[in-house]
Design a protein around this motif. Structure first.
Motif: not given
Length: 171
Positions: A23, A27-28, A32-34, A36-37
């Motif tokens: 995740f 995300a990276q 996105l934020s972790r 959100t993922v």
């Protein structure tokens, strides 16, 4: 299944490129934020967006290098009974009900021609199976793939509200 948005499609495309991504890595990669993922992945999982892991296991590694397609002609009133019997044959890896002259298209893997003959005989022994037609696969010319379809759907949906993230074939 819920409707996939651009972010969902980007996640799926990124997983096609690197299926073992964490995740955090996703995300990276996607900006996105972790959380959100993680939430998106949970929703995709719950909506059955992913196939079973065993679809990724190569039968050749199990000693079954030959693939064949068996067209099964059967008595329709016995369909559910026949399908129940066919699920007991481990070499049958997939079967589809068909329209047209063939009732079932069965995908089998086997060790050699004698093994294929045995499997075909087992299918024919099912009560209600009238006949089979067997074709040996000579080679897989287009392997199972979903990435081109993901790319097309993403193009058709157009840009999202946030900056699009381009996922290329680099891991």
């Amino acid at each position: 299944m819920h409707s996939l948005d651009r972010v969902d499609l980007q996640l799926l495309r990124a997983l096609c490129v690197e299926p073992r991504s964490t995740f955090v890595a996703l995300a990276q990669r996607l900006g996105l934020s972790r959380n959100t993922v993680q939430a998106r992945m949970a929703r995709l999982e719950e909506s059955n967006a992913f196939l079973a892991f065993d679809r990724r296991i190569n039968p050749i590694a199990l000693g079954h290098p030959l693939t064949a397609f068996i067209q099964v002609h059967l008595q329709q009133k016995r369909l559910s009974q026949i399908v129940a019997e066919l699920t007991q044959i481990p070499e049958i890896v997939q079967a589809h009900g068909m329209s047209g002259s063939t009732d079932l298209l069965v995908l089998v893997v086997c060790t050699d021609a004698d093994d294929l003959f045995r499997i075909d005989g087992t299918i024919l022994a099912c009560e209600g199976v009238d006949r089979t037609e067997t074709s040996l696969a000579m080679g897989e010319l287009i392997p199972y793939r979903i990435t081109p379809l993901l790319d097309r759907v993403a193009r058709e949906r157009g840009p999202s509200n946030r900056a699009d993230v381009d996922i290329d074939d680099e891991a």
